[in-house]
Design a protein around this motif. Structure first.
Motif, PDB file in Angstrom:
ATOM      1  N   THR A  11     -60.249 -97.164  67.572  1.00 48.91           N
ATOM      2  CA  THR A  11     -60.975 -96.282  66.622  1.00 48.91           C
ATOM      3  C   THR A  11     -62.486 -96.389  66.449  1.00 48.91           C
ATOM      4  O   THR A  11     -63.440 -95.435  67.365  1.00 48.91           O
ATOM      5  CB  THR A  11     -60.899 -96.760  64.520  1.00 48.91           C
ATOM      6  OG1 THR A  11     -59.641 -96.624  64.108  1.00 48.91           O
ATOM      7  CG2 THR A  11     -62.340 -96.278  64.498  1.00 48.91           C
ATOM      8  N   SER A  12     -62.491 -97.826  68.315  1.00 50.82           N
ATOM      9  CA  SER A  12     -63.501 -98.556  68.493  1.00 50.82           C
ATOM     10  C   SER A  12     -64.314 -97.317  69.943  1.00 50.82           C
ATOM     11  O   SER A  12     -65.061 -96.193  69.923  1.00 50.82           O
ATOM     12  CB  SER A  12     -63.607 -99.745  68.887  1.00 50.82           C
ATOM     13  OG  SER A  12     -63.362 -99.520  69.984  1.00 50.82           O
ATOM     14  N   THR A  15     -64.849 -92.887  68.202  1.00 50.55           N
ATOM     15  CA  THR A  15     -66.009 -93.232  66.991  1.00 50.55           C
ATOM     16  C   THR A  15     -67.492 -93.210  68.057  1.00 50.55           C
ATOM     17  O   THR A  15     -68.266 -92.482  68.505  1.00 50.55           O
ATOM     18  CB  THR A  15     -66.001 -94.291  66.207  1.00 50.55           C
ATOM     19  OG1 THR A  15     -66.017 -95.782  66.526  1.00 50.55           O
ATOM     20  CG2 THR A  15     -65.141 -93.996  65.185  1.00 50.55           C
ATOM     21  N   GLU A  18     -67.384 -90.153  70.235  1.00 52.41           N
ATOM     22  CA  GLU A  18     -68.137 -88.845  69.402  1.00 52.41           C
ATOM     23  C   GLU A  18     -69.547 -89.127  68.856  1.00 52.41           C
ATOM     24  O   GLU A  18     -69.753 -88.149  68.968  1.00 52.41           O
ATOM     25  CB  GLU A  18     -67.653 -89.276  67.961  1.00 52.41           C
ATOM     26  CG  GLU A  18     -68.007 -88.484  66.894  1.00 52.41           C
ATOM     27  CD  GLU A  18     -66.959 -88.954  65.440  1.00 52.41           C
ATOM     28  OE1 GLU A  18     -66.521 -87.441  64.294  1.00 52.41           O
ATOM     29  OE2 GLU A  18     -66.709 -89.851  64.695  1.00 52.41           O
ATOM     30  N   LYS A  19     -69.960 -90.299  68.919  1.00 54.27           N
ATOM     31  CA  LYS A  19     -71.481 -90.657  68.571  1.00 54.27           C
ATOM     32  C   LYS A  19     -71.942 -90.017  69.516  1.00 54.27           C
ATOM     33  O   LYS A  19     -72.785 -89.466  69.833  1.00 54.27           O
ATOM     34  CB  LYS A  19     -71.669 -92.169  68.889  1.00 54.27           C
ATOM     35  CG  LYS A  19     -71.140 -92.251  67.016  1.00 54.27           C
ATOM     36  CD  LYS A  19     -71.911 -93.855  66.533  1.00 54.27           C
ATOM     37  CE  LYS A  19     -70.595 -94.626  65.368  1.00 54.27           C
ATOM     38  NZ  LYS A  19     -70.478 -95.972  64.705  1.00 54.27           N
ATOM     39  N   TYR A  31     -63.065 -86.090  65.244  1.00 54.63           N
ATOM     40  CA  TYR A  31     -61.531 -87.403  66.224  1.00 54.63           C
ATOM     41  C   TYR A  31     -61.036 -87.255  64.995  1.00 54.63           C
ATOM     42  O   TYR A  31     -61.143 -87.351  63.591  1.00 54.63           O
ATOM     43  CB  TYR A  31     -62.942 -88.384  66.140  1.00 54.63           C
ATOM     44  CG  TYR A  31     -62.418 -89.367  66.601  1.00 54.63           C
ATOM     45  CD1 TYR A  31     -61.265 -89.754  67.835  1.00 54.63           C
ATOM     46  CD2 TYR A  31     -62.272 -90.429  65.434  1.00 54.63           C
ATOM     47  CE1 TYR A  31     -60.534 -91.549  67.596  1.00 54.63           C
ATOM     48  CE2 TYR A  31     -61.661 -92.130  65.813  1.00 54.63           C
ATOM     49  CZ  TYR A  31     -60.667 -92.189  66.187  1.00 54.63           C
ATOM     50  OH  TYR A  31     -60.193 -93.634  67.088  1.00 54.63           O
ATOM     51  N   ASP A  33     -57.467 -90.055  65.006  1.00 51.07           N
ATOM     52  CA  ASP A  33     -56.917 -91.439  65.194  1.00 51.07           C
ATOM     53  C   ASP A  33     -55.190 -91.604  65.455  1.00 51.07           C
ATOM     54  O   ASP A  33     -55.040 -92.825  65.831  1.00 51.07           O
ATOM     55  CB  ASP A  33     -57.601 -92.721  64.980  1.00 51.07           C
ATOM     56  CG  ASP A  33     -56.996 -92.576  63.395  1.00 51.07           C
ATOM     57  OD1 ASP A  33     -56.359 -92.160  62.994  1.00 51.07           O
ATOM     58  OD2 ASP A  33     -57.670 -93.778  62.228  1.00 51.07           O
TER      59      ASP A  33
END
Length: 123
Positions: A11-12, A15, A18-19, A31, A33
């Motif tokens: 997830t890290s 995200t 994505e950001k 996104y 997972d």
């Protein structure tokens, strides 16, 4: 607008990508997972590209790559991994990967540039 799906069980990483990509305003990001969920949501023509982790517990990235390319051969797929082996690189290209990125990324800007370059080459 570049429509991009990110598939990564970390997830890290997902995200963060994505950001970083959404900052430009030129990307529409989905996104997910879990590769099984991603495959169930992937529809031909819905995405210009996919950033795909190669090592995931639910389903191997090479299998996901093969299914994506079967559904939509024109979709750009960029494989990502922290565990690079020549065998995995060769396998991913044989199945249809357009590029291969090593984690950790040297620069998120370089990831963005590579996605843009590959998507543009398909249009």
């Amino acid at each position: 607008m570049i429509r991009l799906m990110i598939i990564d069980d970390e997830t890290s990483i997902g995200t963060m990508l994505e950001k970083a990509l959404m900052r430009s305003g030129d990307f529409k990001i989905t996104y997910i997972d879990n590769p099984l969920t991603a495959l169930s949501r992937f529809r031909p023509g819905d995405y210009d590209g996919v950033l795909l982790d190669i090592m995931m517990p639910q389903k191997d990235g090479l299998s996901v790559l093969e299914e994506i390319k079967t559904k939509d051969p024109e979709c750009v797929v960029i494989m990502m991994t922290a565990y690079s082996t020549l065998d995995k690189v060769l396998q991913s290209h044989k199945v249809g990967a357009d590029h291969y990125l090593l984690k950790p990324f040297d620069s998120l800007l370089n990831v963005e540039k590579k996605v843009r370059e590959l998507v543009k080459s398909r249009s």
